[in-house]
Design an enzyme around this catalytic site. Sequence first.
Site, mmCIF file in Angstrom:
data_model
loop_
_atom_site.group_PDB
_atom_site.id
_atom_site.type_symbol
_atom_site.label_atom_id
_atom_site.label_comp_id
_atom_site.label_asym_id
_atom_site.label_seq_id
_atom_site.Cartn_x
_atom_site.Cartn_y
_atom_site.Cartn_z
ATOM 1 N N GLU A 1 -9.714 -8.130 -5.971
ATOM 2 C CA GLU A 1 -9.298 -7.567 -7.202
ATOM 3 C C GLU A 1 -8.201 -8.748 -7.679
ATOM 4 O O GLU A 1 -7.603 -8.481 -8.886
ATOM 5 C CB GLU A 1 -8.530 -6.462 -7.064
ATOM 6 C CG GLU A 1 -9.493 -5.242 -6.677
ATOM 7 C CD GLU A 1 -8.633 -3.839 -6.526
ATOM 8 O OE1 GLU A 1 -7.741 -3.753 -7.122
ATOM 9 O OE2 GLU A 1 -9.308 -3.037 -5.933
ATOM 10 N N ASN A 2 -8.157 -9.811 -7.083
ATOM 11 C CA ASN A 2 -7.164 -10.676 -7.443
ATOM 12 C C ASN A 2 -8.004 -11.981 -7.948
ATOM 13 O O ASN A 2 -7.361 -13.070 -7.730
ATOM 14 C CB ASN A 2 -6.120 -11.142 -6.536
ATOM 15 C CG ASN A 2 -5.152 -9.730 -6.039
ATOM 16 O OD1 ASN A 2 -4.511 -9.301 -6.893
ATOM 17 N ND2 ASN A 2 -5.284 -9.304 -4.849
#
Length: 562
Positions: free
Chosen positions: A388-389
Amino acid sequence: MSPHRRSLRLWSGAVTAALALTVTTVGQASAADVNNARNAGFESGLSDWTCSAGSGTTVSSPVHSGTAALQATPAGQDNARCAQTVRVKPGSTYTLGAWVRGGYAYLGVTGTGTTDVSTWTPDSSSWKQLSTTFTTGSSTTSVTVYTHGWYGQAAYYADDVSVFGPDGGGGTDPGPTIPSAPGGLNVSGTTSSSVSLAWNAVSGATGYTVYRDGTKVTAVSGTSATVTGLAASTSYSFQVTATNGAGESPRSAAVTGTTNKPNGPGPALPKHAVTGYWQNFDNGATVQKLADVQAQYDIIAVAFADATSTPGAVTFNLDSAGLGGYTVDQFKADIRAKQAAGKKVIVSVGGERGTVAVNDAASAANFANSVYSVMQTYGFDGVDIDLENGLNATYMTQALRSLSAKAGPSLIITMAPQTIDMQSTSNSYFQTALNIKDILTVVNMQYYNSGSMLGCDGKVYSQGSVDFLTALACIQLENGLAPSQVGLGLPASTRGAGSGYVSPTVVNNALDCLAKGTGCGSFKPPRTYPGLRGAMTWSTNWDATAGNAWSNAVGPHVHGLP
């Protein structure tokens, strides 16, 4: 993926609203219609066209047909608008069309005397057709047809512009004729659930339609296609037709393609599957052993692998203490039991707090080697990418292909991007999915913890509705992913996410809308996708906390899809 593991990333509704335009269905020319656009294929340079701020030129590659196409490049406050004045008849209906690729591309018409219309598409690495219709006013004798890009985006290409309708008297380009049937149809590859086809190009064709056992299954712009969602060890008959604005060719000679035998440690993955994330930690949801996971789940993603001090490398550590003394030996035995029951158990890499970075060749190799080692140690069937980063499409592609070479064709690869990650094929997640399409199992985008997003029709939708699910799934389905590679990811309960929970009824309606064309909201997909893979939830633990209400409702519905 839980409120403790998920990050909230919003895209401004104001920005999406600024981009949102209306798409209408593709029209088809009648026998009396002519193409009222001039120099529609840019074969005469920019003759009859005017481009803002010198933004346009003609190029010899890429072209959709002929020997030239328009290339227009936005710069600063200029959106690279290229326009032509077209003569039309008053009180008449016209179909406006063009083929585009490259950066964001828009097609529209002004001065109609009624309602001016426009349509658009996000950036694309292949030619896509834009089309809409308009009606002229009672005294309208000319309109302005235009294309343009979007500020700060890459150059776009346009070719074969058409304004089909009654002759406006301003001179025309010749209309298309029905193309001939494609030749050279052959089977170029097979898996246990797909058949890949290729054929020769047909002069004058703008697209091709593939038929399986006499039924239309897909339409493509190129000379190859992969038909997915097939049963293992089964023979199918395939034919292809060529299409353009004038109509559809006769069908090609038929070829037979036979899918492979099932592979992997257990039975082949079902045509329609339910994915659930199993929590290797205690965050207040019901603590489970793998053996406790509800039988409706076909893919169980173990969350999560842990990063190591080696760039790109991961390991897995069972939280025995947090899971009530669950031992590694019990865990491995439960994996084998699930596999024997026809389930796939994979390890998920990422989550909100995931710190794995694959951004060069060395870390890509470390990722592939370490994931394969974890798979061998525990018996996992594959890997889930839930970073998610951010991720690097080039090196994540390299890593997953290396892993596939080690694990073989039975490898399961799933992805769980956020909504913003799949808005455009230029986004790294979307690029990665398309890069590994031949080995990718399913993308279960998270339709929660999201701001308002664009649907494939260019309109803005807010989370929490059937339309949000179907209009955003359409972007993936219409931009390169096979239906069998698209699933709907939703939280199992209100406690499973910060926002975006919808009832199982809404999930099932969205599945029906996409697969069967029923149960839709205001958004209607341009076609149905009966091969849609299914649905995903965070998590099996939150599902159990709510009495398995989600899997008891969604599971049978997914498995009952056509």
